[in-house]
Design a protein around this motif. Structure first.
Motif, short mmCIF file in Angstrom:
data_model
loop_
_atom_site.label_atom_id
_atom_site.label_comp_id
_atom_site.label_asym_id
_atom_site.label_seq_id
_atom_site.Cartn_x
_atom_site.Cartn_y
_atom_site.Cartn_z
N MET A 131 0.39 -0.69 0.30
CA MET A 131 0.00 0.43 -0.01
C MET A 131 0.88 0.88 0.40
N ALA A 132 1.90 1.27 0.43
CA ALA A 132 2.43 2.19 0.59
C ALA A 132 3.67 2.74 -0.28
N ALA A 133 3.84 1.55 -1.36
CA ALA A 133 4.46 1.70 -2.42
C ALA A 133 3.46 2.66 -3.49
N ASN A 134 2.05 1.53 -3.43
CA ASN A 134 1.34 1.92 -4.25
C ASN A 134 1.37 3.66 -4.43
N GLN A 135 1.25 4.12 -2.86
CA GLN A 135 0.37 5.32 -2.91
C GLN A 135 2.44 6.68 -3.61
N ALA A 136 3.24 5.73 -2.52
CA ALA A 136 4.39 6.47 -3.31
C ALA A 136 4.55 6.56 -4.90
N TYR A 137 3.93 5.35 -5.36
CA TYR A 137 3.58 5.74 -7.14
C TYR A 137 2.85 6.15 -7.66
N SER A 138 2.09 6.92 -7.65
CA SER A 138 0.52 7.21 -7.26
C SER A 138 1.23 9.25 -7.52
N ALA A 139 1.54 8.98 -6.04
CA ALA A 139 2.44 10.65 -6.30
C ALA A 139 3.07 10.78 -7.08
N ASN A 140 3.85 9.98 -7.81
CA ASN A 140 4.89 10.09 -8.68
C ASN A 140 3.54 10.30 -10.52
N VAL A 141 2.96 9.33 -10.31
CA VAL A 141 2.26 9.67 -11.48
C VAL A 141 1.81 11.14 -11.39
N THR A 142 0.54 11.89 -10.53
CA THR A 142 0.73 12.47 -10.21
C THR A 142 1.56 14.19 -10.22
N ALA A 143 2.72 14.15 -9.63
CA ALA A 143 3.92 14.79 -10.48
C ALA A 143 4.22 14.89 -11.96
N PHE A 144 4.27 14.08 -12.55
CA PHE A 144 4.58 13.62 -13.55
C PHE A 144 3.54 14.56 -14.58
N ASN A 145 2.30 14.38 -14.65
CA ASN A 145 0.86 14.39 -15.03
C ASN A 145 1.32 16.35 -14.80
N VAL A 146 1.35 16.84 -13.85
CA VAL A 146 1.15 17.95 -13.30
C VAL A 146 2.50 18.33 -14.23
N LEU A 147 3.46 18.08 -14.14
CA LEU A 147 4.39 18.29 -15.14
C LEU A 147 4.10 18.84 -16.70
N LYS A 148 3.35 17.21 -16.72
CA LYS A 148 2.99 17.85 -18.26
C LYS A 148 2.15 18.76 -18.50
N GLN A 149 0.95 18.97 -17.56
CA GLN A 149 0.06 20.58 -17.47
C GLN A 149 1.12 21.71 -17.30
N VAL A 150 2.53 21.61 -16.38
CA VAL A 150 3.27 22.71 -16.73
C VAL A 150 3.66 23.44 -17.61
N THR A 151 4.17 22.16 -18.23
CA THR A 151 4.95 22.05 -20.35
C THR A 151 3.91 22.28 -21.15
N ALA A 152 3.13 22.12 -21.13
CA ALA A 152 1.61 22.60 -22.12
C ALA A 152 1.68 23.72 -21.91
N LYS A 153 1.48 24.24 -20.99
CA LYS A 153 1.28 25.84 -20.74
C LYS A 153 2.43 26.74 -21.31
N GLY A 154 3.20 25.68 -20.77
CA GLY A 154 5.01 26.81 -21.52
C GLY A 154 5.03 27.05 -23.30
N LEU A 155 4.47 25.72 -23.02
CA LEU A 155 4.23 26.34 -24.52
C LEU A 155 3.03 26.84 -25.43
N GLU A 156 1.63 27.23 -25.19
CA GLU A 156 0.91 27.93 -25.20
C GLU A 156 1.20 28.82 -24.74
N ILE A 157 2.13 29.33 -24.42
CA ILE A 157 2.44 30.90 -24.22
C ILE A 157 3.42 31.47 -25.85
N GLY A 158 4.27 30.04 -26.36
CA GLY A 158 4.55 30.51 -27.52
C GLY A 158 3.67 31.21 -28.69
N LYS A 159 2.51 30.72 -28.51
CA LYS A 159 1.17 30.94 -29.47
C LYS A 159 1.27 31.64 -30.13
#
Length: 148
Positions: free
Chosen positions: A120-148
Motif C-alpha cells: 500500500m505504501a509503495a502504491n501510494q508513492a507510485y501514485s504520487a509520482n504519477v500525479t507529479a508527472f501529470n502536473v509536469l505535463k500540464q506545466v509544460t503544455a501551458k509553457g508551450l501555449e505561451i509561444g503561440k
C-alpha cells in the motif's frame, strides 16, 4: 533543460516503486516456500532506496550556473536488496517432509499483513509520482501555449 531533469526525477521514482512492488509480490508468492536453492525456507527480501545526485545545494547551483553536463539529476535508485534477518516461523507439522526431528517445519519469515502494508505504501508513492508527472505535463503544455 529543467524539464528533462524533472522527468528523470519522476521516472526514477516510478521505476523504484515498481521494483519495490515486484519484490513485495515475490515475498507474497513465496509465503509458504520451505525449500530454496540456498537451503532452508525462503527469506523475506526488502528494497533499499537511495538518493541520486547527492551534491550540496551550493555544488548544484554552481553546476547549473556553469551549465555543466554533470549537473545533478536527482531522483532515487535501488541501492540494494537485503534479506530480512528475522527468525523463521516454526509450525508443528510432523507429516511435512521438511519437518525436523521434533515435527516442526521452519516457515518463511514473510508476514502477509506487513507485505500488504508495504504494498500500500509503495502504491501510494507510485501514485504520487504519477500525479507529479501529470502536473509536469500540464506545466509544460501551458509553457508551450505561451509561444503561440
Amino acid at each position: 533543460m529543467a524539464f528533462l531533469s524533472s522527468m528523470n526525477v519522476v521516472g526514477s521514482g516510478l521505476t523504484a516503486q515498481q521494483f519495490r512492488l515486484d519484490v513485495i509480490s515475490e515475498n507474497v508468492t513465496n509465503i509458504n516456500t520451505t525449500r530454496t536453492e540456498a537451503g532452508g525456507p525462503y527469506r523475506r527480501k526488502m528494497v533499499v532506496l537511495e538518493e541520486v545526485g547527492n551534491q550540496t545545494a551550493f555544488q548544484a547551483a554552481m553546476a547549473r550556473a556553469q551549465e555543466s553536463a554533470e549537473a545533478p539529476q536527482g531522483g532515487v535508485r535501488v541501492a540494494e536488496i537485503v534479506e530480512d534477518p528475522s527468525d523463521f516461523k516454526l509450525v508443528y507439522d510432523p507429516t511435512n517432509p521438511d519437518a525436523n526431528a521434533d515435527g516442526y517445519v521452519e516457515m518463511p519469515n514473510v508476514d502477509l499483513v506487513k507485505e500488504i502494508a508495504d504494498a500500500m505504501a509503495a502504491n501510494q508513492a507510485y501514485s504520487a509520482n504519477v500525479t507529479a508527472f501529470n502536473v509536469l505535463k500540464q506545466v509544460t503544455a501551458k509553457g508551450l501555449e505561451i509561444g503561440k
